[in-house]
Design a protein around this motif. Structure first.
Motif, PDB file in Angstrom:
ATOM      1  N   ALA A  17      43.496  -5.917  53.400  1.00  0.00           N
ATOM      2  CA  ALA A  17      42.034  -5.954  53.479  1.00  0.00           C
ATOM      3  C   ALA A  17      41.543  -5.118  54.659  1.00  0.00           C
ATOM      4  O   ALA A  17      40.552  -4.397  54.554  1.00  0.00           O
ATOM      5  N   ALA A  18      42.239  -5.215  55.785  1.00  0.00           N
ATOM      6  CA  ALA A  18      41.870  -4.430  56.956  1.00  0.00           C
ATOM      7  C   ALA A  18      42.064  -2.942  56.683  1.00  0.00           C
ATOM      8  O   ALA A  18      41.226  -2.114  57.073  1.00  0.00           O
ATOM      9  N   GLU A  19      43.162  -2.582  55.980  1.00  0.00           N
ATOM     10  CA  GLU A  19      43.395  -1.177  55.630  1.00  0.00           C
ATOM     11  C   GLU A  19      42.322  -0.669  54.684  1.00  0.00           C
ATOM     12  O   GLU A  19      41.826   0.450  54.826  1.00  0.00           O
ATOM     13  N   ALA A  20      41.938  -1.487  53.705  1.00  0.00           N
ATOM     14  CA  ALA A  20      40.895  -1.100  52.759  1.00  0.00           C
ATOM     15  C   ALA A  20      39.562  -0.925  53.480  1.00  0.00           C
ATOM     16  O   ALA A  20      38.813   0.023  53.209  1.00  0.00           O
ATOM     17  N   ALA A  21      39.269  -1.821  54.410  1.00  0.00           N
ATOM     18  CA  ALA A  21      38.030  -1.719  55.175  1.00  0.00           C
ATOM     19  C   ALA A  21      38.040  -0.453  56.035  1.00  0.00           C
ATOM     20  O   ALA A  21      37.024   0.255  56.146  1.00  0.00           O
ATOM     21  N   ALA A  22      39.195  -0.163  56.636  1.00  0.00           N
ATOM     22  CA  ALA A  22      39.311   1.049  57.456  1.00  0.00           C
ATOM     23  C   ALA A  22      39.161   2.293  56.593  1.00  0.00           C
ATOM     24  O   ALA A  22      38.493   3.254  56.986  1.00  0.00           O
ATOM     25  N   ALA A  23      39.754   2.274  55.398  1.00  0.00           N
ATOM     26  CA  ALA A  23      39.632   3.414  54.487  1.00  0.00           C
ATOM     27  C   ALA A  23      38.180   3.587  54.041  1.00  0.00           C
ATOM     28  O   ALA A  23      37.673   4.722  53.983  1.00  0.00           O
ATOM     29  N   ALA A  24      37.504   2.491  53.744  1.00  0.00           N
ATOM     30  CA  ALA A  24      36.097   2.554  53.342  1.00  0.00           C
ATOM     31  C   ALA A  24      35.249   3.087  54.492  1.00  0.00           C
ATOM     32  O   ALA A  24      34.346   3.914  54.292  1.00  0.00           O
ATOM     33  N   GLU A  25      35.525   2.637  55.704  1.00  0.00           N
ATOM     34  CA  GLU A  25      34.782   3.103  56.885  1.00  0.00           C
ATOM     35  C   GLU A  25      35.042   4.596  57.112  1.00  0.00           C
ATOM     36  O   GLU A  25      34.117   5.359  57.414  1.00  0.00           O
ATOM     37  N   LYS A  26      36.283   5.016  56.929  1.00  0.00           N
ATOM     38  CA  LYS A  26      36.626   6.426  57.097  1.00  0.00           C
ATOM     39  C   LYS A  26      35.901   7.266  56.047  1.00  0.00           C
ATOM     40  O   LYS A  26      35.350   8.331  56.359  1.00  0.00           O
ATOM     41  N   ALA A  27      35.882   6.805  54.804  1.00  0.00           N
ATOM     42  CA  ALA A  27      35.192   7.530  53.730  1.00  0.00           C
ATOM     43  C   ALA A  27      33.690   7.611  54.018  1.00  0.00           C
ATOM     44  O   ALA A  27      33.064   8.656  53.820  1.00  0.00           O
ATOM     45  N   ARG A  28      33.117   6.513  54.504  1.00  0.00           N
ATOM     46  CA  ARG A  28      31.691   6.499  54.841  1.00  0.00           C
ATOM     47  C   ARG A  28      31.400   7.489  55.961  1.00  0.00           C
ATOM     48  O   ARG A  28      30.426   8.245  55.904  1.00  0.00           O
ATOM     49  N   MET A  29      32.253   7.517  56.961  1.00  0.00           N
ATOM     50  CA  MET A  29      32.056   8.441  58.085  1.00  0.00           C
ATOM     51  C   MET A  29      32.196   9.892  57.624  1.00  0.00           C
ATOM     52  O   MET A  29      31.430  10.766  58.055  1.00  0.00           O
ATOM     53  N   GLU A  30      33.157  10.157  56.714  1.00  0.00           N
ATOM     54  CA  GLU A  30      33.317  11.517  56.188  1.00  0.00           C
ATOM     55  C   GLU A  30      32.094  11.927  55.383  1.00  0.00           C
ATOM     56  O   GLU A  30      31.646  13.070  55.468  1.00  0.00           O
ATOM     57  N   GLN A  31      31.536  10.998  54.597  1.00  0.00           N
ATOM     58  CA  GLN A  31      30.328  11.301  53.836  1.00  0.00           C
ATOM     59  C   GLN A  31      29.154  11.588  54.771  1.00  0.00           C
ATOM     60  O   GLN A  31      28.374  12.513  54.537  1.00  0.00           O
ATOM     61  N   GLU A  32      29.027  10.783  55.825  1.00  0.00           N
ATOM     62  CA  GLU A  32      27.950  11.010  56.787  1.00  0.00           C
ATOM     63  C   GLU A  32      28.131  12.357  57.484  1.00  0.00           C
ATOM     64  O   GLU A  32      27.162  13.090  57.695  1.00  0.00           O
ATOM     65  N   ALA A  33      29.368  12.699  57.824  1.00  0.00           N
ATOM     66  CA  ALA A  33      29.631  13.984  58.476  1.00  0.00           C
ATOM     67  C   ALA A  33      29.309  15.136  57.525  1.00  0.00           C
ATOM     68  O   ALA A  33      28.717  16.139  57.937  1.00  0.00           O
ATOM     69  N   ALA A  34      29.680  14.995  56.249  1.00  0.00           N
ATOM     70  CA  ALA A  34      29.377  16.035  55.265  1.00  0.00           C
ATOM     71  C   ALA A  34      27.871  16.174  55.076  1.00  0.00           C
ATOM     72  O   ALA A  34      27.338  17.284  54.999  1.00  0.00           O
ATOM     73  N   ALA A  35      27.165  15.040  55.010  1.00  0.00           N
ATOM     74  CA  ALA A  35      25.703  15.074  54.865  1.00  0.00           C
ATOM     75  C   ALA A  35      25.052  15.714  56.088  1.00  0.00           C
ATOM     76  O   ALA A  35      24.118  16.508  55.963  1.00  0.00           O
ATOM     77  N   LEU A  36      25.553  15.380  57.274  1.00  0.00           N
ATOM     78  CA  LEU A  36      25.015  15.960  58.509  1.00  0.00           C
ATOM     79  C   LEU A  36      25.270  17.462  58.546  1.00  0.00           C
ATOM     80  O   LEU A  36      24.379  18.244  58.905  1.00  0.00           O
TER      81      LEU A  36
END
Length: 177
Positions: free
Chosen positions: A33-52
């Motif tokens: 669950a912690a790995e999945a949460a970290a992966a989701a957070e990483k994906a969210r951060m990558e999306q935000e970086a791409a949008a920025l």
């Protein structure tokens, strides 16, 4: 009694083993669950970086376009402020005018550039060895009306002379062949 202790020990060991397995299984699911949460957070951060990054690229493109537009306007303004090009524009507007009213309006605007409506216009008809042959002199008013009446292309501007106020005091045109 030894038998009871032995059975109790086995039972405690078995219970302890079940608890250990449950705890170990729980840790694995928590870890997943912690790995999945970290992966989701990483994906969210990558999306935000791409949008920025996309937003910054769009802003840079808009800025480039605005700079290009400002440079184009500045070049047009400089060209308009140049008396020779401005006079050429008036000549073209007068000779290409579709009606007499617009031609007269352009003539009046053009005359504002001159010190007097009787400013001399010299037309070079031939030049050889530094010697110029001129057509009969005329005035700027007469030349502008000539352009209006004949609807022909104006002669090329060769030289303009100005007074202290920046008004044109003499025009030298070169006859187009």
């Amino acid at each position: 009694m030894v038998q009871v202790i032995r059975n109790t020990s086995r039972f405690i060991m078995l219970a302890l083993l079940v608890v250990l397995m449950a705890t170990a299984g729980g840790c694995k699911s928590k870890k997943k669950a912690a790995e999945a949460a970290a992966a989701a957070e990483k994906a969210r951060m990558e999306q935000e970086a791409a949008a920025l990054k996309k937003q910054q690229e769009e802003e840079a493109r808009r800025q480039r376009e605005a700079d290009e537009e400002a440079a184009r306007r500045a070049a047009e303004d400089a060209k308009k402020k140049n008396p020779q090009s401005q006079l050429e524009q008036y000549f073209g507007a007068i000779s290409n005018s579709s009606n007499e009213a617009s031609a007269n309006s352009s003539i009046n605007e053009a005359l504002s550039m001159f010190a007097s409506p009787d400013t001399p216009v010299l037309i070079v008809i031939h030049e050889a060895g530094g010697q110029k042959d001129y057509d009969r002199p005329t005035t700027i008013r007469n030349y502008l009306h000539y352009l209006k009446d004949q609807k022909k292309q104006a002669d090329k501007i060769g030289n303009l002379q100005f007074d202290n106020a920046g008004k044109i005091t003499e025009v030298e045109l070169v006859k187009q062949k």
